[in-house]
Write a protein that holds these residues in place. Structure first.
Motif, PDB file in Angstrom:
ATOM      1  N   LYS A 168      -6.233  12.978  -5.919  1.00 16.11           N
ATOM      2  CA  LYS A 168      -7.402  12.359  -6.588  1.00 16.11           C
ATOM      3  C   LYS A 168      -7.261  10.760  -6.658  1.00 16.11           C
ATOM      4  O   LYS A 168      -8.084  10.050  -7.213  1.00 16.11           O
ATOM      5  CB  LYS A 168      -7.226  12.896  -8.055  1.00 16.11           C
ATOM      6  N   GLY A 169      -5.958  10.416  -5.869  1.00 14.57           N
ATOM      7  CA  GLY A 169      -5.649   8.866  -6.160  1.00 14.57           C
ATOM      8  C   GLY A 169      -5.188   8.337  -7.367  1.00 14.57           C
ATOM      9  O   GLY A 169      -5.388   7.394  -7.513  1.00 14.57           O
ATOM     10  N   LYS A 170      -4.759   9.291  -8.202  1.00 16.49           N
ATOM     11  CA  LYS A 170      -4.506   8.861  -9.585  1.00 16.49           C
ATOM     12  C   LYS A 170      -3.068   9.100  -9.887  1.00 16.49           C
ATOM     13  O   LYS A 170      -2.763   9.279 -11.201  1.00 16.49           O
ATOM     14  CB  LYS A 170      -5.206   9.595 -10.522  1.00 16.49           C
ATOM     15  N   LEU A 171      -2.176   9.139  -8.800  1.00 15.15           N
ATOM     16  CA  LEU A 171      -0.706   9.393  -9.345  1.00 15.15           C
ATOM     17  C   LEU A 171      -0.273   7.881  -9.795  1.00 15.15           C
ATOM     18  O   LEU A 171       0.474   7.290  -8.945  1.00 15.15           O
ATOM     19  CB  LEU A 171       0.208  10.002  -8.205  1.00 15.15           C
ATOM     20  N   GLU A 230       0.667  -1.139  -0.063  1.00 15.38           N
ATOM     21  CA  GLU A 230       0.062   0.017   0.015  1.00 15.38           C
ATOM     22  C   GLU A 230       0.945   1.335   0.095  1.00 15.38           C
ATOM     23  O   GLU A 230       2.016   1.281   0.799  1.00 15.38           O
ATOM     24  CB  GLU A 230      -0.989  -0.118   1.329  1.00 15.38           C
ATOM     25  N   LEU A 231       0.474   2.154  -0.933  1.00 13.78           N
ATOM     26  CA  LEU A 231       1.184   3.670  -0.730  1.00 13.78           C
ATOM     27  C   LEU A 231       1.040   4.315   0.492  1.00 13.78           C
ATOM     28  O   LEU A 231       0.148   4.011   1.277  1.00 13.78           O
ATOM     29  CB  LEU A 231       0.663   4.411  -2.082  1.00 13.78           C
ATOM     30  N   ASP A 232       1.955   5.081   0.868  1.00 11.92           N
ATOM     31  CA  ASP A 232       1.985   5.737   2.051  1.00 11.92           C
ATOM     32  C   ASP A 232       0.765   6.824   1.921  1.00 11.92           C
ATOM     33  O   ASP A 232       0.585   7.395   0.829  1.00 11.92           O
ATOM     34  CB  ASP A 232       3.302   6.717   2.370  1.00 11.92           C
ATOM     35  N   ASP A 233      -0.048   7.082   2.830  1.00 10.50           N
ATOM     36  CA  ASP A 233      -0.899   7.999   3.077  1.00 10.50           C
ATOM     37  C   ASP A 233      -0.397   9.475   2.819  1.00 10.50           C
ATOM     38  O   ASP A 233      -0.931  10.264   2.184  1.00 10.50           O
ATOM     39  CB  ASP A 233      -1.737   8.238   4.392  1.00 10.50           C
ATOM     40  N   ASN A 234       0.842   9.753   3.089  1.00 10.09           N
ATOM     41  CA  ASN A 234       1.440  11.080   3.061  1.00 10.09           C
ATOM     42  C   ASN A 234       2.124  11.298   1.776  1.00 10.09           C
ATOM     43  O   ASN A 234       2.047  10.101   1.000  1.00 10.09           O
ATOM     44  CB  ASN A 234       2.715  11.561   3.888  1.00 10.09           C
ATOM     45  N   LEU A 291       2.982  16.601   3.191  1.00 11.48           N
ATOM     46  CA  LEU A 291       4.507  16.360   2.433  1.00 11.48           C
ATOM     47  C   LEU A 291       5.431  15.391   3.655  1.00 11.48           C
ATOM     48  O   LEU A 291       5.207  15.919   4.757  1.00 11.48           O
ATOM     49  CB  LEU A 291       5.240  17.520   2.438  1.00 11.48           C
ATOM     50  N   LYS A 292       5.974  14.547   2.892  1.00  7.31           N
ATOM     51  CA  LYS A 292       6.869  13.878   4.024  1.00  7.31           C
ATOM     52  C   LYS A 292       8.243  13.500   2.775  1.00  7.31           C
ATOM     53  O   LYS A 292       7.962  13.205   1.551  1.00  7.31           O
ATOM     54  CB  LYS A 292       6.700  12.517   4.497  1.00  7.31           C
ATOM     55  N   LYS A 349      10.972  -2.119  -0.229  1.00  8.92           N
ATOM     56  CA  LYS A 349       9.556  -1.821   0.605  1.00  8.92           C
ATOM     57  C   LYS A 349       9.191  -0.188   0.345  1.00  8.92           C
ATOM     58  O   LYS A 349       8.246   0.124  -0.025  1.00  8.92           O
ATOM     59  CB  LYS A 349       9.299  -2.444   1.804  1.00  8.92           C
ATOM     60  N   ALA A 350      10.375   0.446   0.783  1.00  9.47           N
ATOM     61  CA  ALA A 350      10.151   2.117   0.958  1.00  9.47           C
ATOM     62  C   ALA A 350       9.916   2.718  -0.710  1.00  9.47           C
ATOM     63  O   ALA A 350       9.163   3.308  -0.683  1.00  9.47           O
ATOM     64  CB  ALA A 350      11.240   2.280   1.403  1.00  9.47           C
ATOM     65  N   GLN A 351      10.646   2.163  -1.542  1.00 10.69           N
ATOM     66  CA  GLN A 351      10.355   2.642  -2.948  1.00 10.69           C
ATOM     67  C   GLN A 351       9.025   2.440  -3.504  1.00 10.69           C
ATOM     68  O   GLN A 351       8.443   3.330  -3.759  1.00 10.69           O
ATOM     69  CB  GLN A 351      11.251   1.798  -3.841  1.00 10.69           C
ATOM     70  N   GLN A 352       8.550   1.146  -3.306  1.00 14.44           N
ATOM     71  CA  GLN A 352       7.316   0.663  -3.594  1.00 14.44           C
ATOM     72  C   GLN A 352       6.111   1.465  -2.958  1.00 14.44           C
ATOM     73  O   GLN A 352       4.943   1.773  -3.208  1.00 14.44           O
ATOM     74  CB  GLN A 352       7.062  -0.734  -3.605  1.00 14.44           C
ATOM     75  N   LYS A 353       6.520   1.998  -1.691  1.00 12.13           N
ATOM     76  CA  LYS A 353       5.196   2.798  -0.955  1.00 12.13           C
ATOM     77  C   LYS A 353       5.478   4.230  -1.153  1.00 12.13           C
ATOM     78  O   LYS A 353       4.449   4.995  -0.819  1.00 12.13           O
ATOM     79  CB  LYS A 353       5.461   2.544   0.730  1.00 12.13           C
ATOM     80  N   SER A 354       6.493   4.589  -1.617  1.00 11.26           N
ATOM     81  CA  SER A 354       6.645   6.328  -1.892  1.00 11.26           C
ATOM     82  C   SER A 354       5.774   6.522  -3.069  1.00 11.26           C
ATOM     83  O   SER A 354       5.471   5.698  -4.036  1.00 11.26           O
ATOM     84  CB  SER A 354       8.130   6.428  -2.218  1.00 11.26           C
TER      85      SER A 354
END
Length: 427
Positions: free
Chosen positions: A396-399, A238-242, A278-279, A316-321
């Motif tokens: 918009k959840g489309k990135l 899952e992607l980060d919320d930030n 932003l993070k 993992k960090a790459q795929q969540k960013s």
């Protein structure tokens, strides 16, 4: 099955992209009827460790070890911290201290081509017996450290072998050479050794077109570009919320993206939501000057320093960013540098924000694969505009990405190219 001897200094549990290149080649070579035999130092002084990589060594691979005598253990009596820093290839960016000046001068002028030179003669003697006993016809050396290539040079003089020299980085044109306080005599010696290796090897491998062009001015021997790559490690994450922007790897002064920090500051001032969500993650070594720039722009609360992570945690960090940051020094001499992390960025499937020099090969790959956007180091306004555009898309959840052609960089495909290139010709 064609047996090939691979000579490498860096091998698990050492960490870093230089380890992964040949760890992955070794993993897939058996698929192409090549049995690798790996030769490594028995007691190396690795500045970075990643014990998770040991689990990736293919079962049943023959690994030969021989002791190495390294001067860093002795030098650390003077300054353990500074010795470890310089041994890992991190050259001080600020005005070096007196101790650092001494260590750099000694490193540059007493240890040519590098501090692993004392492994060369014992290795030639030890491996000569192995070549005869095992009937090995092909020897591959991979550097840096470029002293490893001198082992290949010595073996080539003694045996009827095919010698393939793999250059993960250039030799005399690499950026840190100018920092080593080399005397003119030392510079000449490096040039002579480089020329001897390039002309004695049967075949050469490089990781960029720029290095190939450079070497073509020195030798007529065959040169093939085989980049680094990625493996099948993508997970459902899952992607980060930030709105997370992550940079993986060393971030030192010359690579410091000052205009990026300025663009972030402006975007924060322009967009309240951007400010809240932003993070920025820095995974790896971050130089003091970089952190000072972060502070000067008032961004400390947005920047999280995670330090060195294991390769599995990095993936993992790459795929969540939300966004992956790719940086290179703004210099003509770095346009041929293609960081190994680029290919794992591609596999992660997240937008890449690449900032580097003009005609940067890594930037060209990002554009050719439709994997992100590329900027020069001075494009503050354009950077800010893109960041806010991507942020609005993220809201918009489309990135997402529609990248193309990245399978050519899979480790299996790259190993296939390697296998075809080193195929033994008995004639």
């Amino acid at each position: 099955m064609h047996k090939v001897l691979v000579i490498a200094y860096y091998w698990p549990p050492a960490g870093g992209p230089g380890v992964q290149r040949w760890l992955k080649f070794v993993k897939y070579l058996r698929n192409f009827d090549i049995e690798p035999v790996v030769y490594i130092p028995q007691n190396p002084n690795y500045p970075i460790l990643d014990k998770d990589l040991v689990k990736e060594i293919p079962e049943g691979i023959q690994i030969l070890e021989h002791p190495i005598r390294e001067p860093y253990a002795l030098a650390s009596i003077v300054s353990k911290k500074k010795t470890k820093t310089i041994s890992s290839g991190v050259i001080p960016e600020k005005k070096p201290s007196f101790v650092e000046k001494i260590l750099l001068w000694v490193r540059g002028n007493f240890f040519i081509p590098d501090a692993r030179k004392f492994w060369v003669r014992p290795s030639i003697k030890y491996l000569s017996k192995i070549i005869e006993l095992e009937g090995i016809k092909t020897v591959i050396t991979t550097g840096p450290p470029h002293s490893v290539h001198l082992i290949g040079l010595g073996l080539k003089k003694l045996h009827q072998i095919q010698w393939v020299a793999d250059f993960r980085d250039p030799w005399t044109s690499i950026g840190y050479h100018s920092k080593l306080k080399l005397s003119k005599a030392s510079q000449r010696k490096h040039k002579v050794l480089e020329k001897n290796v390039l002309n004695a090897a049967d075949k050469l491998i490089v990781t960029s077109r720029t290095t190939k062009t450079e070497f073509e001015q020195i030798t007529k021997k065959p040169i093939k570009v085989i980049t680094n790559g990625f493996d099948d490690v993508k997970q459902e994450t899952e992607l980060d919320d930030n709105f997370t922007i992550s940079h993986i790897g060393s971030l030192l002064t010359r690579r410091n993206p000052t205009h990026f920090w300025e663009a972030i500051k402006i975007a924060i001032n322009e967009n309240e939501d951007f400010k809240k969500q932003l993070k920025i993650q820095l995974i790896g070594v971050a130089g003091e000057e970089v952190l000072e720039t972060v502070k000067e722009n008032g961004l400390q609360s947005y920047v999280e320093q995670l330090g060195y992570l294991s390769h599995s945690d990095v993936l993992k960090a790459q795929q969540k960013s939300q966004v992956l940051l790719l940086l290179e020094i703004d210099s003509a001499e770095t346009k041929g540098i293609i960081p190994g992390k680029l290919f794992e960025y591609l596999n992660a499937g997240r937008p890449i924000l690449a900032i580097g020099p003009s005609e940067w090969e890594a930037g060209e790959i990002v554009q050719e694969t439709n994997a992100g956007a590329v900027f020069s180091h001075t494009d503050t306004t354009a950077l800010k505009d893109l960041l806010l555009t991507w942020f609005k898309t993220y809201q918009k959840g489309k990135l997402t990405l529609n990248s193309k052609g990245i399978q050519q960089f899979h480790r299996r495909e790259l190993t296939k190219a390697l296998a075809n290139y080193i195929e033994w010709e008995s004639s």
